[in-house]
Design a protein around this motif. Structure first.
Motif, PDB file in Angstrom:
ATOM      1  N   SER A  66      18.416   0.423   1.370  1.00 29.08           N
ATOM      2  CA  SER A  66      17.088   0.999   1.134  1.00 29.08           C
ATOM      3  C   SER A  66      17.163   2.517   1.010  1.00 29.08           C
ATOM      4  CB  SER A  66      16.134   0.608   2.262  1.00 29.08           C
ATOM      5  OG  SER A  66      15.862  -0.774   2.259  1.00 29.08           O
ATOM      6  N   SER A  67      18.019   3.159   1.799  1.00 30.07           N
ATOM      7  CA  SER A  67      18.162   4.614   1.719  1.00 30.07           C
ATOM      8  C   SER A  67      18.700   5.040   0.356  1.00 30.07           C
ATOM      9  CB  SER A  67      19.099   5.119   2.821  1.00 30.07           C
ATOM     10  OG  SER A  67      18.530   4.927   4.092  1.00 30.07           O
ATOM     11  N   LYS A  68      19.703   4.306  -0.168  1.00 25.46           N
ATOM     12  CA  LYS A  68      20.236   4.617  -1.494  1.00 25.46           C
ATOM     13  C   LYS A  68      19.172   4.424  -2.575  1.00 25.46           C
ATOM     14  CE  LYS A  68      25.180   3.755  -0.786  1.00 25.46           C
ATOM     15  NZ  LYS A  68      26.345   2.917  -1.187  1.00 25.46           N
ATOM     16  N   ALA A  69      18.310   3.427  -2.401  1.00 27.27           N
ATOM     17  CA  ALA A  69      17.242   3.193  -3.370  1.00 27.27           C
ATOM     18  C   ALA A  69      16.262   4.364  -3.384  1.00 27.27           C
ATOM     19  CB  ALA A  69      16.511   1.890  -3.038  1.00 27.27           C
ATOM     20  N   VAL A  70      15.927   4.882  -2.209  1.00 24.97           N
ATOM     21  CA  VAL A  70      15.029   6.031  -2.126  1.00 24.97           C
ATOM     22  C   VAL A  70      15.674   7.253  -2.783  1.00 24.97           C
ATOM     23  CG1 VAL A  70      13.886   7.637  -0.546  1.00 24.97           C
ATOM     24  CG2 VAL A  70      13.824   5.171  -0.094  1.00 24.97           C
ATOM     25  N   GLN A  71      16.955   7.476  -2.536  1.00 27.13           N
ATOM     26  CA  GLN A  71      17.654   8.599  -3.152  1.00 27.13           C
ATOM     27  C   GLN A  71      17.694   8.454  -4.666  1.00 27.13           C
ATOM     28  OE1 GLN A  71      18.587  11.416  -1.882  1.00 27.13           O
ATOM     29  NE2 GLN A  71      19.443  12.158  -3.820  1.00 27.13           N
ATOM     30  N   ASP A  72      17.872   7.231  -5.154  1.00 23.77           N
ATOM     31  CA  ASP A  72      17.854   6.976  -6.598  1.00 23.77           C
ATOM     32  C   ASP A  72      16.505   7.371  -7.188  1.00 23.77           C
ATOM     33  OD1 ASP A  72      18.994   5.692  -9.056  1.00 23.77           O
ATOM     34  OD2 ASP A  72      17.332   4.299  -8.756  1.00 23.77           O
ATOM     35  N   LEU A  73      15.421   7.036  -6.511  1.00 24.50           N
ATOM     36  CA  LEU A  73      14.084   7.401  -6.992  1.00 24.50           C
ATOM     37  C   LEU A  73      13.903   8.917  -7.005  1.00 24.50           C
ATOM     38  CD1 LEU A  73      11.839   4.695  -5.262  1.00 24.50           C
ATOM     39  CD2 LEU A  73      12.517   4.817  -7.670  1.00 24.50           C
ATOM     40  N   PHE A  96       0.811  -1.212   0.000  1.00 24.20           N
ATOM     41  CA  PHE A  96       0.000   0.000   0.000  1.00 24.20           C
ATOM     42  C   PHE A  96       0.849   1.270   0.000  1.00 24.20           C
ATOM     43  CE2 PHE A  96      -1.991  -3.387   2.549  1.00 24.20           C
ATOM     44  CZ  PHE A  96      -3.067  -3.687   1.715  1.00 24.20           C
ATOM     45  N   LEU A  97       2.156   1.124  -0.176  1.00 16.92           N
ATOM     46  CA  LEU A  97       3.043   2.290  -0.178  1.00 16.92           C
ATOM     47  C   LEU A  97       3.067   2.924  -1.565  1.00 16.92           C
ATOM     48  CD1 LEU A  97       6.045   1.110   2.044  1.00 16.92           C
ATOM     49  CD2 LEU A  97       4.180   2.658   2.649  1.00 16.92           C
ATOM     50  N   HIS A  98       1.997   3.644  -1.885  1.00 18.33           N
ATOM     51  CA  HIS A  98       1.858   4.345  -3.153  1.00 18.33           C
ATOM     52  C   HIS A  98       1.762   5.839  -2.875  1.00 18.33           C
ATOM     53  CE1 HIS A  98      -0.517   0.519  -4.541  1.00 18.33           C
ATOM     54  NE2 HIS A  98       0.773   0.286  -4.354  1.00 18.33           N
ATOM     55  N   GLY A  99       2.338   6.647  -3.739  1.00 24.27           N
ATOM     56  CA  GLY A  99       2.201   8.081  -3.571  1.00 24.27           C
ATOM     57  C   GLY A  99       3.274   8.873  -4.283  1.00 24.27           C
ATOM     58  N   GLY A 100       3.416  10.111  -3.894  1.00 22.27           N
ATOM     59  CA  GLY A 100       4.380  11.008  -4.510  1.00 22.27           C
ATOM     60  C   GLY A 100       5.612  11.176  -3.654  1.00 22.27           C
ATOM     61  N   LEU A 101       6.242  12.341  -3.772  1.00 21.70           N
ATOM     62  CA  LEU A 101       7.480  12.584  -3.032  1.00 21.70           C
ATOM     63  C   LEU A 101       7.272  12.505  -1.524  1.00 21.70           C
ATOM     64  CD1 LEU A 101       8.995  15.507  -5.131  1.00 21.70           C
ATOM     65  CD2 LEU A 101       9.819  13.142  -5.026  1.00 21.70           C
ATOM     66  N   GLU A 102       6.060  12.815  -1.072  1.00 27.36           N
ATOM     67  CA  GLU A 102       5.792  12.728   0.364  1.00 27.36           C
ATOM     68  C   GLU A 102       5.931  11.302   0.882  1.00 27.36           C
ATOM     69  OE1 GLU A 102       2.118  11.551  -1.651  1.00 27.36           O
ATOM     70  OE2 GLU A 102       3.518  13.213  -1.936  1.00 27.36           O
ATOM     71  N   LEU A 103       5.710  10.316   0.018  1.00 31.07           N
ATOM     72  CA  LEU A 103       5.880   8.918   0.415  1.00 31.07           C
ATOM     73  C   LEU A 103       7.342   8.621   0.717  1.00 31.07           C
ATOM     74  CD1 LEU A 103       4.833   5.984   0.724  1.00 31.07           C
ATOM     75  CD2 LEU A 103       5.221   5.702  -1.726  1.00 31.07           C
ATOM     76  N   LEU A 104       8.244   9.170  -0.091  1.00 32.54           N
ATOM     77  CA  LEU A 104       9.671   8.955   0.143  1.00 32.54           C
ATOM     78  C   LEU A 104      10.099   9.581   1.469  1.00 32.54           C
ATOM     79  CD1 LEU A 104      11.155   9.529  -3.438  1.00 32.54           C
ATOM     80  CD2 LEU A 104      10.145   7.461  -2.433  1.00 32.54           C
ATOM     81  N   ASP A 105       9.555  10.756   1.778  1.00 34.12           N
ATOM     82  CA  ASP A 105       9.848  11.374   3.076  1.00 34.12           C
ATOM     83  C   ASP A 105       9.371  10.481   4.222  1.00 34.12           C
ATOM     84  OD1 ASP A 105      10.862  13.588   1.741  1.00 34.12           O
ATOM     85  OD2 ASP A 105       8.929  14.635   1.752  1.00 34.12           O
ATOM     86  N   LYS A 106       8.200   9.885   4.025  1.00 34.16           N
ATOM     87  CA  LYS A 106       7.611   9.039   5.070  1.00 34.16           C
ATOM     88  C   LYS A 106       8.473   7.823   5.362  1.00 34.16           C
ATOM     89  CE  LYS A 106       3.626   6.033   5.904  1.00 34.16           C
ATOM     90  NZ  LYS A 106       2.317   5.546   5.369  1.00 34.16           N
ATOM     91  N   VAL A 107       8.924   7.123   4.316  1.00 30.76           N
ATOM     92  CA  VAL A 107       9.674   5.886   4.554  1.00 30.76           C
ATOM     93  C   VAL A 107      11.081   6.184   5.056  1.00 30.76           C
ATOM     94  CG1 VAL A 107       8.326   4.547   2.898  1.00 30.76           C
ATOM     95  CG2 VAL A 107      10.405   5.714   2.124  1.00 30.76           C
ATOM     96  N   GLU A 108      11.651   7.319   4.653  1.00 30.21           N
ATOM     97  CA  GLU A 108      12.985   7.664   5.148  1.00 30.21           C
ATOM     98  C   GLU A 108      12.983   7.911   6.653  1.00 30.21           C
ATOM     99  OE1 GLU A 108      14.215  10.869   2.511  1.00 30.21           O
ATOM    100  OE2 GLU A 108      15.780   9.543   1.724  1.00 30.21           O
ATOM    101  N   ALA A 109      11.839   8.304   7.175  1.00 34.14           N
ATOM    102  CA  ALA A 109      11.722   8.538   8.613  1.00 34.14           C
ATOM    103  C   ALA A 109      11.620   7.237   9.401  1.00 34.14           C
ATOM    104  CB  ALA A 109      10.497   9.409   8.900  1.00 34.14           C
ATOM    105  N   CYS A 110      11.561   6.102   8.699  1.00 35.68           N
ATOM    106  CA  CYS A 110      11.422   4.803   9.369  1.00 35.68           C
ATOM    107  C   CYS A 110      12.761   4.200   9.778  1.00 35.68           C
ATOM    108  CB  CYS A 110      10.685   3.821   8.461  1.00 35.68           C
ATOM    109  SG  CYS A 110       8.975   4.277   8.102  1.00 35.68           S
ATOM    110  N   GLY A 111      13.860   4.887   9.518  1.00 33.67           N
ATOM    111  CA  GLY A 111      15.169   4.359   9.887  1.00 33.67           C
ATOM    112  C   GLY A 111      15.628   3.239   8.980  1.00 33.67           C
ATOM    113  N   LEU A 112      15.760   3.528   7.694  1.00 35.70           N
ATOM    114  CA  LEU A 112      16.134   2.517   6.708  1.00 35.70           C
ATOM    115  C   LEU A 112      17.622   2.207   6.781  1.00 35.70           C
ATOM    116  CD1 LEU A 112      14.198   3.992   3.646  1.00 35.70           C
ATOM    117  CD2 LEU A 112      13.402   2.214   5.218  1.00 35.70           C
ATOM    118  N   ASN A 113      18.000   1.014   6.308  1.00 34.68           N
ATOM    119  CA  ASN A 113      19.425   0.703   6.216  1.00 34.68           C
ATOM    120  C   ASN A 113      20.012   1.367   4.973  1.00 34.68           C
ATOM    121  OD1 ASN A 113      18.609  -0.884   4.062  1.00 34.68           O
ATOM    122  ND2 ASN A 113      19.289  -2.823   4.937  1.00 34.68           N
ATOM    123  N   ASN A 114      21.310   1.195   4.759  1.00 32.14           N
ATOM    124  CA  ASN A 114      22.005   1.911   3.693  1.00 32.14           C
ATOM    125  C   ASN A 114      21.460   1.566   2.307  1.00 32.14           C
ATOM    126  OD1 ASN A 114      24.219   3.662   2.795  1.00 32.14           O
ATOM    127  ND2 ASN A 114      25.091   1.785   1.944  1.00 32.14           N
TER     128      ASN A 114
END
Length: 324
Positions: free
Chosen positions: A222-229, A202-220
Motif C-alpha cells: 500500500s505504501s508503494k501504491a501511495v508513492q506511485d500516485l 469516502f477517501l477522496h481528496g488531494g495530496l493531503e489525503l495521501l499524507d493522511k493514509v500514510e500516517a495509518c501505518g500501511l504495509n509495503n
C-alpha cells in the motif's frame, strides 16, 4: 444503431484530438471467438452478447477493445518501436439495462500505450485524457485516480480469505457501503483495519489525503501504491493536467485486469463515467508475451449526450450545401 450526420461530425471532432499522438487502428472485427481471447474472456462474458457458430464455438459480440488489442500486439505487432501508441474508434456491445447514457451498443474511442512502464507513462495517459475531454468541448470534469495495489495491500494486511477479498472488492465496485461495513465487522480484522475499510468509499481528496493514509501505518504494498500516485501527480503537474485530478483510494473498476493506477472521469449532467482506464501490466502474458501497458477509453455517446443537453452540438456541422 443509426448515427445522424450531425452526431457523426462531432464524433469525428472528438477523435481528431487523439490522432496527432497515436497510431490509428482500423475498426476491426465486431465478433470474437472466446477461445482466441483466452482466459480473459471470462472477465468479459458476463455482460457480453454470446451465441454459437455451426461448430458450437462460443462467439462474443465485441464488448471491450483492450483485450483484443493486447492479443494483436502480442502476436502480430512484435516489430517496430518498443513502445506502441494505439488509437481506436469502435462500436461495442454489452448487455445493459437501457437508459440515457447506458446503451447496449455504444461508441468508444480509446488509446493504449504498450511497452511503457512506470509513472511517466501513466501521467502521459492522464494528460492525454484531459486534453481529449477538453478538445471534445468539456471543461467542468473531474478525473478520479486510484491505485489497485493500495486496496490489495490493505486486503493482504487484513489477512482475509480469498472469498472475503472478492466480496470486499465487489462492494467497492458497486459502492455498497452498507455491505462493506457488514463484511468488515464480520471479519477478524483489527479495529483500525475495520475503520479504514469502512472509510475507503469516502477517501477522496488531494495530496493531503495521501499524507493522511500514510500516517495509518500501511504495509509495503500500500505504501508503494501511495508513492506511485505521488509521482504520477507530480508528472501530471508538469503536463498541466493536475488541476483536473483528485484521488479516490477506494476506486475499483468492473474489468479486473488492472494492476496499478486506474482512473474514471465524471462531468455534470451525466451520472456515469465518461472516461476510464488504467495500467494492465499482466494481460499480454496470457498471449505469450510480457509487456507493460496502460490506456483509457472515452464514452463518445455519453459525451455527445452531455453536449446535446447543453446545446453545444447545435453549431457543429460539416455541411456546406443541403439539397432537400
Amino acid at each position: 444503431k443509426q448515427v445522424y450526420t450531425l452526431q457523426h461530425d462531432h464524433l469525428a471532432y472528438i477523435s481528431s484530438s487523439l490522432h496527432s499522438v497515436t497510431f490509428h487502428l482500423t475498426d476491426g472485427k465486431k465478433i470474437s471467438c472466446r477461445a482466441r481471447l483466452g482466459d480473459f474472456s471470462g472477465q468479459l462474458s458476463d455482460s457480453s452478447f454470446k451465441f454459437f457458430d455451426r461448430r458450437n464455438n462460443i462467439l462474443l459480440l465485441r464488448s471491450d477493445m483492450t483485450t483484443p488489442l493486447a492479443r494483436l500486439v502480442a502476436t502480430r505487432l512484435n516489430e517496430g518501436p518498443a513502445v506502441k501508441r494505439l488509437f481506436y474508434l469502435a462500436n461495442l456491445f454489452r448487455y445493459e439495462e437501457t437508459q440515457a447514457g447506458r446503451q447496449c451498443e455504444f461508441n468508444q474511442a480509446g488509446v493504449e500505450m504498450m511497452g511503457a512502464a512506470g509513472p511517466s507513462a501513466d501521467a502521459e495517459m492522464l494528460a492525454l485524457a484531459v486534453a481529449s475531454l477538453q478538445a471534445a468541448g468539456l471543461n467542468d470534469f473531474v478525473i478520479s485516480v486510484g491505485q489497485i495495489d493500495f486496496i490489495n495491500g490493505l486486503i493482504e494486511a487484513a489477512e482475509v480469505t480469498e472469498l472475503q477479498a472478492q466480496e470486499l472488492k465487489r462492494c467497492l465496485i458497486e459502492h455498497d457501503v452498507v455491505r462493506l461495513e457488514a463484511l468488515a465487522d464480520g471479519s477478524r480484522m483489527s479495529p483500525e483495519q475495520k475503520d479504514l475499510f469502512k472509510e475507503l468509499p469516502f477517501l477522496h481528496g488531494g495530496l493531503e489525503l495521501l499524507d493522511k493514509v500514510e500516517a495509518c501505518g500501511l504495509n509495503n504494498k500500500s505504501s508503494k501504491a501511495v508513492q506511485d500516485l505521488r509521482e504520477i501527480y507530480a508528472l501530471a503537474e508538469v503536463y498541466g493536467a493536475a488541476g483536473y485530478l483528485r484521488f479516490d483510494l477506494g476506486l475499483l473498476r468492473d474489468l479486473d485486469y488492472y494492476t496499478g493506477m486506474l482512473f474514471e472521469g465524471y462531468a455534470e449532467d451525466m451520472g456515469f463515467p465518461i472516461i476510464g482506464g488504467g495500467r494492465y501490466d499482466t494481460m499480454m502474458e496470457n498471449f505469450g508475451r510480457s509487456c507493460p501497458a496502460t490506456g483509457f477509453a472515452i464514452g463518445i455517446d455519453r459525451i455527445m449526450l452531455i453536449l446535446s443537453r447543453r446545446r453545444q452540438l447545435d453549431n457543429i456541422s460539416s455541411w456546406d450545401v443541403l439539397v432537400a
